[in-house]
Write a protein that holds these residues in place. Structure first.
Motif, PDB file in Angstrom:
ATOM      1  N   ASP A  89       1.182  -1.392  -0.110  1.00  0.00           N
ATOM      2  CA  ASP A  89       0.260  -0.119   0.250  1.00  0.00           C
ATOM      3  C   ASP A  89       0.779   1.041  -0.077  1.00  0.00           C
ATOM      4  N   GLU A  90       1.664   1.275   0.974  1.00  0.00           N
ATOM      5  CA  GLU A  90       2.476   2.644   0.872  1.00  0.00           C
ATOM      6  C   GLU A  90       3.535   2.517  -0.787  1.00  0.00           C
ATOM      7  N   VAL A  91       3.912   1.310  -1.713  1.00  0.00           N
ATOM      8  CA  VAL A  91       4.338   1.590  -2.251  1.00  0.00           C
ATOM      9  C   VAL A  91       3.708   2.013  -3.794  1.00  0.00           C
ATOM     10  N   ILE A  92       2.301   1.890  -4.037  1.00  0.00           N
ATOM     11  CA  ILE A  92       1.679   2.444  -4.960  1.00  0.00           C
ATOM     12  C   ILE A  92       0.422   3.476  -4.000  1.00  0.00           C
ATOM     13  N   PHE A  93       1.187   3.737  -2.585  1.00  0.00           N
ATOM     14  CA  PHE A  93       0.888   5.287  -2.662  1.00  0.00           C
ATOM     15  C   PHE A  93       1.653   6.311  -3.140  1.00  0.00           C
ATOM     16  N   ASP A  94       3.253   5.764  -2.919  1.00  0.00           N
ATOM     17  CA  ASP A  94       4.368   6.722  -3.818  1.00  0.00           C
ATOM     18  C   ASP A  94       4.177   6.979  -5.849  1.00  0.00           C
ATOM     19  N   LEU A  95       4.060   5.565  -5.771  1.00  0.00           N
ATOM     20  CA  LEU A  95       3.847   5.430  -7.446  1.00  0.00           C
ATOM     21  C   LEU A  95       2.772   6.060  -7.622  1.00  0.00           C
ATOM     22  N   ASN A  96       1.900   6.556  -7.309  1.00  0.00           N
ATOM     23  CA  ASN A  96       1.032   7.135  -7.229  1.00  0.00           C
ATOM     24  C   ASN A  96       1.208   8.351  -7.090  1.00  0.00           C
ATOM     25  N   LYS A  97       1.959   9.490  -6.070  1.00  0.00           N
ATOM     26  CA  LYS A  97       2.617  10.288  -5.791  1.00  0.00           C
ATOM     27  C   LYS A  97       3.088  10.665  -7.596  1.00  0.00           C
ATOM     28  N   ILE A  98       4.267  10.136  -7.375  1.00  0.00           N
ATOM     29  CA  ILE A  98       5.149  10.098  -8.482  1.00  0.00           C
ATOM     30  C   ILE A  98       4.455  10.099 -10.090  1.00  0.00           C
TER      31      ILE A  98
END
Length: 115
Positions: free
Chosen positions: A96-105
């Motif tokens: 979930d943290e990686v998905i959140f970060d990818l969404n921000k990027i």
């Protein structure tokens, strides 16, 4: 990239929890989980190496899809009692943290990046 480092941690954790799966799962869940988990950092790395914002976003989106696929394999593994709920929840939180970060990027690239 910190998101790549987190994604590598996910791949490593998935490798470790799938190490003791039954032999009959070698070409099924074991392979599917490991391949989807490895695909997360691999596509982040490939996206990072691309020059245009569109190319970068495409690979980050593929990585995001692999993250969701990995979550699905973990949920299945827990449901059939191969993985403990605690292990699955810990890895899912990391995903979930990686998905959140990818969404921000990808949102940044969409709004500020140049093709």
């Amino acid at each position: 990239m910190p998101v790549w480092q987190k994604a590598m941690d996910i791949a490593e954790r998935c490798f470790l929890i799938s190490a003791d799966l039954p032999k009959k799962e070698d070409y099924a869940l074991t392979s599917q989980l490991r391949r989807s988990a490895q695909s997360i950092p691999a596509n982040i790395a490939e996206g990072f190496g691309r020059r245009s914002a569109n190319d970068k976003s495409r690979f980050y989106d593929i990585s995001r899809g692999s993250a969701f696929e990995t979550k699905s394999h973990l949920i299945y593994g827990n449901r059939v009692k191969y993985f403990s709920e605690n292990n699955c929840l810990e890895i899912q939180k990391m995903i979930d943290e990686v998905i959140f970060d990818l969404n921000k990027i990808t949102n940044y690239l969409k709004n500020n990046g140049q093709s």
